[in-house]
Scaffold this active site. Structure first.
Site, PDB file in Angstrom:
ATOM      1  N   ASP A  84      30.524  -2.219  44.036  1.00  0.00           N
ATOM      2  CA  ASP A  84      29.224  -1.813  44.413  1.00  0.00           C
ATOM      3  C   ASP A  84      30.036  -0.516  45.647  1.00  0.00           C
ATOM      4  OD1 ASP A  84      26.552  -0.816  45.700  1.00  0.00           O
ATOM      5  OD2 ASP A  84      25.487  -2.264  44.291  1.00  0.00           O
ATOM      6  N   LYS A 131      18.907  10.285  33.383  1.00  0.00           N
ATOM      7  CA  LYS A 131      18.866   9.033  32.302  1.00  0.00           C
ATOM      8  C   LYS A 131      18.454   9.166  30.541  1.00  0.00           C
ATOM      9  CE  LYS A 131      19.210   5.879  35.438  1.00  0.00           C
ATOM     10  NZ  LYS A 131      20.020   4.984  35.049  1.00  0.00           N
ATOM     11  N   THR A 145      11.928  -4.102  42.199  1.00  0.00           N
ATOM     12  CA  THR A 145      12.968  -3.389  42.665  1.00  0.00           C
ATOM     13  C   THR A 145      12.931  -2.189  43.855  1.00  0.00           C
ATOM     14  OG1 THR A 145      13.895  -1.934  41.420  1.00  0.00           O
ATOM     15  CG2 THR A 145      14.254  -3.579  40.418  1.00  0.00           C
ATOM     16  N   TYR A 177      15.673  12.988  37.780  1.00  0.00           N
ATOM     17  CA  TYR A 177      16.148  11.019  37.221  1.00  0.00           C
ATOM     18  C   TYR A 177      16.366  11.457  36.050  1.00  0.00           C
ATOM     19  CZ  TYR A 177      16.321   6.322  36.984  1.00  0.00           C
ATOM     20  OH  TYR A 177      15.892   5.136  36.827  1.00  0.00           O
ATOM     21  N   ASP A 221      32.897   3.124  44.372  1.00  0.00           N
ATOM     22  CA  ASP A 221      32.053   4.432  44.648  1.00  0.00           C
ATOM     23  C   ASP A 221      31.995   4.883  43.009  1.00  0.00           C
ATOM     24  OD1 ASP A 221      30.957   6.486  44.984  1.00  0.00           O
ATOM     25  OD2 ASP A 221      31.979   7.552  46.185  1.00  0.00           O
ATOM     26  N   VAL A 222      31.077   5.162  42.343  1.00  0.00           N
ATOM     27  CA  VAL A 222      31.677   4.913  40.833  1.00  0.00           C
ATOM     28  C   VAL A 222      32.009   6.114  40.651  1.00  0.00           C
ATOM     29  CG1 VAL A 222      30.333   3.602  40.173  1.00  0.00           C
ATOM     30  CG2 VAL A 222      29.376   5.502  40.218  1.00  0.00           C
TER      31      VAL A 222
END
Length: 272
Positions: free
Chosen positions: A38, A161, A194, A157, A64-65
Protein backbone atom coordinates in the site's frame (compact mmCIF):
# COMPACT_ATOMS: atom_id res chain seq x y z
CA UNK A 1 -12.43 -25.82 7.62
CA UNK A 2 -9.16 -24.24 8.71
CA UNK A 3 -5.94 -23.86 6.75
CA UNK A 4 -7.62 -23.36 3.39
CA UNK A 5 -4.52 -21.68 1.93
CA UNK A 6 -1.91 -23.32 4.15
CA UNK A 7 1.60 -22.95 2.75
CA UNK A 8 0.62 -20.49 0.02
CA UNK A 9 2.16 -17.06 -0.48
CA UNK A 10 -0.28 -14.24 -1.23
CA UNK A 11 0.28 -10.66 -2.37
CA UNK A 12 -2.50 -8.20 -1.56
CA UNK A 13 -2.32 -4.68 -2.99
CA UNK A 14 -4.18 -1.89 -1.25
CA UNK A 15 -3.96 -3.97 1.91
CA UNK A 16 -3.76 -1.20 4.48
CA UNK A 17 -7.49 -0.77 5.00
CA UNK A 18 -10.98 -1.85 4.04
CA UNK A 19 -11.40 -4.86 1.79
CA UNK A 20 -7.65 -5.26 1.25
CA UNK A 21 -6.92 -5.42 4.97
CA UNK A 22 -9.73 -7.95 5.50
CA UNK A 23 -8.35 -10.11 2.68
CA UNK A 24 -4.84 -9.99 4.12
CA UNK A 25 -6.05 -10.89 7.61
CA UNK A 26 -8.25 -13.79 6.48
CA UNK A 27 -5.68 -15.27 4.10
CA UNK A 28 -3.06 -15.14 6.87
CA UNK A 29 -5.48 -16.70 9.36
CA UNK A 30 -6.06 -19.53 6.89
CA UNK A 31 -2.36 -20.32 6.61
CA UNK A 32 -0.92 -18.09 3.88
CA UNK A 33 2.18 -15.94 4.18
CA UNK A 34 0.84 -12.55 3.14
CA UNK A 35 2.65 -9.64 1.54
CA UNK A 36 0.62 -6.48 2.18
CA UNK A 37 1.38 -3.53 -0.08
CA UNK A 38 0.00 0.00 0.00
CA UNK A 39 1.03 3.64 -0.19
CA UNK A 40 -0.18 4.07 3.39
CA UNK A 41 2.95 3.62 5.49
CA UNK A 42 1.05 4.12 8.74
CA UNK A 43 -1.89 1.70 8.50
CA UNK A 44 -0.09 -0.91 6.38
CA UNK A 45 2.39 -1.84 9.10
CA UNK A 46 -0.48 -1.79 11.63
CA UNK A 47 -2.34 -4.43 9.60
CA UNK A 48 0.78 -6.58 9.47
CA UNK A 49 1.39 -6.11 13.21
CA UNK A 50 -2.14 -7.35 13.89
CA UNK A 51 -1.59 -10.40 11.69
CA UNK A 52 1.66 -11.24 13.46
CA UNK A 53 0.11 -10.71 16.88
CA UNK A 54 -2.42 -13.39 15.96
CA UNK A 55 0.50 -15.74 15.27
CA UNK A 56 0.42 -15.56 11.47
CA UNK A 57 2.96 -14.52 8.84
CA UNK A 58 2.90 -11.21 6.97
CA UNK A 59 5.15 -8.42 5.78
CA UNK A 60 4.43 -4.87 4.63
CA UNK A 61 6.00 -3.34 1.51
CA UNK A 62 5.36 0.25 0.49
CA UNK A 63 4.05 0.32 -3.07
CA UNK A 64 2.51 2.71 -5.55
CA UNK A 65 0.83 0.27 -7.94
CA UNK A 66 1.19 2.70 -10.85
CA UNK A 67 5.01 2.44 -10.72
CA UNK A 68 6.38 -0.31 -12.93
CA UNK A 69 9.82 -0.01 -11.37
CA UNK A 70 8.33 -0.63 -7.94
CA UNK A 71 6.43 -3.68 -9.21
CA UNK A 72 9.72 -5.22 -10.31
CA UNK A 73 11.19 -4.58 -6.86
CA UNK A 74 8.16 -5.91 -4.97
CA UNK A 75 7.97 -9.18 -6.90
CA UNK A 76 11.73 -9.67 -6.53
CA UNK A 77 11.39 -9.14 -2.77
CA UNK A 78 8.52 -11.65 -2.54
CA UNK A 79 10.56 -14.29 -4.38
CA UNK A 80 13.68 -13.57 -2.33
CA UNK A 81 11.78 -13.79 0.95
CA UNK A 82 9.44 -16.70 0.22
CA UNK A 83 10.64 -18.31 -3.01
CA UNK A 84 7.16 -18.52 -4.50
CA UNK A 85 3.95 -16.63 -5.26
CA UNK A 86 0.63 -18.48 -5.30
CA UNK A 87 -2.05 -15.82 -4.92
CA UNK A 88 -2.35 -12.28 -6.28
CA UNK A 89 -5.18 -10.13 -4.95
CA UNK A 90 -5.07 -7.05 -7.16
CA UNK A 91 -7.21 -4.90 -4.91
CA UNK A 92 -5.74 -1.39 -4.83
CA UNK A 93 -8.17 1.16 -6.20
CA UNK A 94 -9.84 4.53 -5.70
CA UNK A 95 -13.27 5.91 -6.44
CA UNK A 96 -13.70 9.45 -7.74
CA UNK A 97 -17.28 10.62 -8.01
CA UNK A 98 -18.56 13.75 -9.71
CA UNK A 99 -22.12 15.10 -10.02
CA UNK A 100 -21.68 15.00 -13.82
CA UNK A 101 -18.97 13.66 -16.13
CA UNK A 102 -18.76 17.21 -17.53
CA UNK A 103 -17.29 18.25 -14.19
CA UNK A 104 -14.60 15.58 -14.06
CA UNK A 105 -11.10 16.82 -14.71
CA UNK A 106 -8.84 14.96 -17.09
CA UNK A 107 -6.32 14.78 -14.25
CA UNK A 108 -8.79 12.89 -12.03
CA UNK A 109 -9.85 10.63 -14.90
CA UNK A 110 -6.24 9.69 -15.57
CA UNK A 111 -5.37 9.25 -11.88
CA UNK A 112 -8.29 6.89 -11.33
CA UNK A 113 -7.49 4.95 -14.48
CA UNK A 114 -3.81 4.72 -13.54
CA UNK A 115 -4.55 3.16 -10.15
CA UNK A 116 -7.62 1.07 -10.99
CA UNK A 117 -6.62 -0.22 -14.41
CA UNK A 118 -2.93 0.39 -15.05
CA UNK A 119 -2.14 -0.92 -11.57
CA UNK A 120 -4.01 -4.16 -12.28
CA UNK A 121 -2.25 -4.53 -15.63
CA UNK A 122 1.15 -4.08 -13.98
CA UNK A 123 0.28 -6.55 -11.23
CA UNK A 124 -0.49 -9.23 -13.78
CA UNK A 125 2.45 -8.41 -16.03
CA UNK A 126 4.97 -8.79 -13.21
CA UNK A 127 3.34 -11.47 -11.03
CA UNK A 128 2.48 -14.01 -13.73
CA UNK A 129 6.12 -14.99 -14.39
CA UNK A 130 6.65 -15.61 -10.66
CA UNK A 131 3.44 -17.59 -10.38
CA UNK A 132 4.39 -19.65 -13.42
CA UNK A 133 7.65 -20.56 -11.70
CA UNK A 134 5.58 -21.70 -8.75
CA UNK A 135 3.57 -23.98 -11.04
CA UNK A 136 0.19 -22.29 -10.88
CA UNK A 137 -1.92 -20.12 -8.67
CA UNK A 138 -4.86 -17.77 -8.46
CA UNK A 139 -5.18 -14.18 -9.66
CA UNK A 140 -8.08 -12.30 -8.10
CA UNK A 141 -8.89 -8.86 -9.51
CA UNK A 142 -11.12 -6.56 -7.47
CA UNK A 143 -13.76 -5.09 -9.72
CA UNK A 144 -17.14 -3.86 -8.49
CA UNK A 145 -20.86 -4.04 -9.06
CA UNK A 146 -20.07 -0.81 -10.93
CA UNK A 147 -18.11 -3.00 -13.35
CA UNK A 148 -21.32 -4.81 -14.29
CA UNK A 149 -23.85 -1.98 -14.45
CA UNK A 150 -23.84 1.78 -14.77
CA UNK A 151 -23.89 4.08 -11.77
CA UNK A 152 -24.71 7.78 -11.84
CA UNK A 153 -21.89 10.02 -10.60
CA UNK A 154 -19.38 7.17 -11.03
CA UNK A 155 -18.99 6.88 -14.79
CA UNK A 156 -15.19 7.08 -14.66
CA UNK A 157 -15.08 4.47 -11.90
CA UNK A 158 -17.44 2.24 -13.90
CA UNK A 159 -15.13 2.52 -16.90
CA UNK A 160 -12.17 1.26 -14.90
CA UNK A 161 -14.02 -1.54 -13.12
CA UNK A 162 -15.67 -2.71 -16.34
CA UNK A 163 -12.19 -2.83 -17.83
CA UNK A 164 -10.95 -4.96 -14.94
CA UNK A 165 -13.81 -7.41 -15.48
CA UNK A 166 -12.94 -8.09 -19.12
CA UNK A 167 -9.22 -7.95 -18.49
CA UNK A 168 -9.65 -10.77 -15.99
CA UNK A 169 -11.50 -12.88 -18.54
CA UNK A 170 -8.86 -12.26 -21.21
CA UNK A 171 -5.98 -13.16 -18.87
CA UNK A 172 -7.88 -16.27 -17.77
CA UNK A 173 -7.99 -17.36 -21.41
CA UNK A 174 -4.30 -16.52 -21.87
CA UNK A 175 -3.30 -18.60 -18.85
CA UNK A 176 -5.49 -21.47 -20.02
CA UNK A 177 -3.80 -21.30 -23.41
CA UNK A 178 -0.39 -21.43 -21.73
CA UNK A 179 -1.56 -24.31 -19.56
CA UNK A 180 0.26 -22.69 -16.66
CA UNK A 181 -2.19 -23.71 -13.94
CA UNK A 182 -3.11 -20.12 -13.10
CA UNK A 183 -6.78 -19.30 -12.61
CA UNK A 184 -8.03 -15.72 -13.00
CA UNK A 185 -11.31 -14.31 -11.69
CA UNK A 186 -12.87 -10.98 -10.74
CA UNK A 187 -14.77 -10.06 -7.58
CA UNK A 188 -17.65 -7.58 -7.67
CA UNK A 189 -18.62 -6.03 -4.31
CA UNK A 190 -21.87 -4.13 -3.97
CA UNK A 191 -22.54 -1.68 -1.14
CA UNK A 192 -19.80 -2.50 1.35
CA UNK A 193 -19.32 -0.41 4.48
CA UNK A 194 -15.86 1.03 3.80
CA UNK A 195 -14.47 4.61 3.85
CA UNK A 196 -14.93 5.04 0.06
CA UNK A 197 -18.53 6.20 0.55
CA UNK A 198 -17.39 9.40 2.20
CA UNK A 199 -15.72 10.48 -1.04
CA UNK A 200 -18.68 10.18 -3.42
CA UNK A 201 -20.70 13.37 -4.14
CA UNK A 202 -24.43 13.29 -3.49
CA UNK A 203 -25.40 16.70 -4.85
CA UNK A 204 -27.22 17.33 -8.10
CA UNK A 205 -25.14 18.33 -11.16
CA UNK A 206 -23.53 21.66 -10.49
CA UNK A 207 -24.11 21.49 -6.73
CA UNK A 208 -21.01 19.54 -5.69
CA UNK A 209 -20.75 17.58 -2.46
CA UNK A 210 -23.51 17.24 0.12
CA UNK A 211 -23.38 15.12 3.28
CA UNK A 212 -21.44 11.84 2.95
CA UNK A 213 -23.43 8.78 1.93
CA UNK A 214 -24.40 6.40 4.72
CA UNK A 215 -23.86 2.96 3.14
CA UNK A 216 -26.18 1.26 5.62
CA UNK A 217 -29.04 3.64 4.82
CA UNK A 218 -28.49 3.28 1.08
CA UNK A 219 -28.28 -0.50 1.27
CA UNK A 220 -31.50 -0.68 3.27
CA UNK A 221 -33.40 0.42 0.17
CA UNK A 222 -31.09 -0.64 -2.67
CA UNK A 223 -30.29 -4.24 -1.78
CA UNK A 224 -32.67 -7.21 -1.52
CA UNK A 225 -30.93 -8.22 1.72
CA UNK A 226 -31.62 -4.70 3.05
CA UNK A 227 -28.18 -4.16 4.60
CA UNK A 228 -24.67 -3.16 3.67
CA UNK A 229 -21.98 -5.78 3.38
CA UNK A 230 -18.74 -5.75 5.32
CA UNK A 231 -15.14 -6.05 4.17
CA UNK A 232 -14.92 -9.57 5.59
CA UNK A 233 -17.85 -10.64 3.37
CA UNK A 234 -15.65 -9.87 0.37
CA UNK A 235 -12.58 -11.43 1.96
CA UNK A 236 -14.43 -14.72 2.36
CA UNK A 237 -15.10 -14.74 -1.39
CA UNK A 238 -11.46 -13.95 -2.08
CA UNK A 239 -10.42 -16.81 0.20
CA UNK A 240 -12.59 -19.20 -1.81
CA UNK A 241 -10.99 -18.09 -5.09
CA UNK A 242 -7.50 -18.29 -3.56
CA UNK A 243 -8.05 -21.80 -2.23
CA UNK A 244 -8.13 -25.15 -3.96
CA UNK A 245 -11.88 -25.25 -3.33
CA UNK A 246 -12.22 -23.16 -6.52
CA UNK A 247 -9.85 -25.29 -8.61
CA UNK A 248 -12.37 -25.51 -11.47
CA UNK A 249 -13.26 -21.81 -11.45
CA UNK A 250 -11.63 -19.39 -13.90
CA UNK A 251 -12.67 -16.50 -16.12
CA UNK A 252 -15.77 -15.72 -14.11
CA UNK A 253 -17.23 -13.09 -11.78
CA UNK A 254 -17.93 -13.55 -8.10
CA UNK A 255 -20.66 -11.03 -7.29
CA UNK A 256 -21.05 -10.25 -3.57
CA UNK A 257 -23.73 -7.58 -3.46
CA UNK A 258 -26.68 -8.57 -1.29
CA UNK A 259 -28.67 -9.39 -4.43
CA UNK A 260 -28.51 -5.99 -6.13
CA UNK A 261 -27.40 -7.29 -9.50
CA UNK A 262 -30.17 -9.90 -9.55
CA UNK A 263 -33.00 -7.41 -9.32
CA UNK A 264 -35.12 -5.55 -6.82
CA UNK A 265 -37.73 -6.40 -4.25
CA UNK A 266 -40.93 -4.61 -3.24
CA UNK A 267 -41.25 -4.51 0.51
CA UNK A 268 -44.59 -4.03 2.25
CA UNK A 269 -45.17 -0.61 3.74
CA UNK A 270 -44.69 -0.42 7.51
CA UNK A 271 -47.86 -1.08 9.44
CA UNK A 272 -49.69 2.07 10.51
Amino acid sequence: MAGQVQGKVALVTGGASGIGAACAELLAREGASVVVTDVDELRGPEVVAGIKKAGNEAVFLHQDVTSEARWIEVVAEVMKRYGRLDVLVSNAGIGIGVPSITEMSLEDWRRQTAINLDGVFLSVKHCLPAMRKTGGGSVIMMSSLAGLRGSANLSGYCATKGGVRLFAKAIAMECATFGDGIRVNSVHPGIIDTPIWGKIPTGAPGQGQNAPIDPEERAKFATPLARAGHAMDIAKGVLYLASDASSYVTGTELVIDGGMNAGGVVRPAPAG
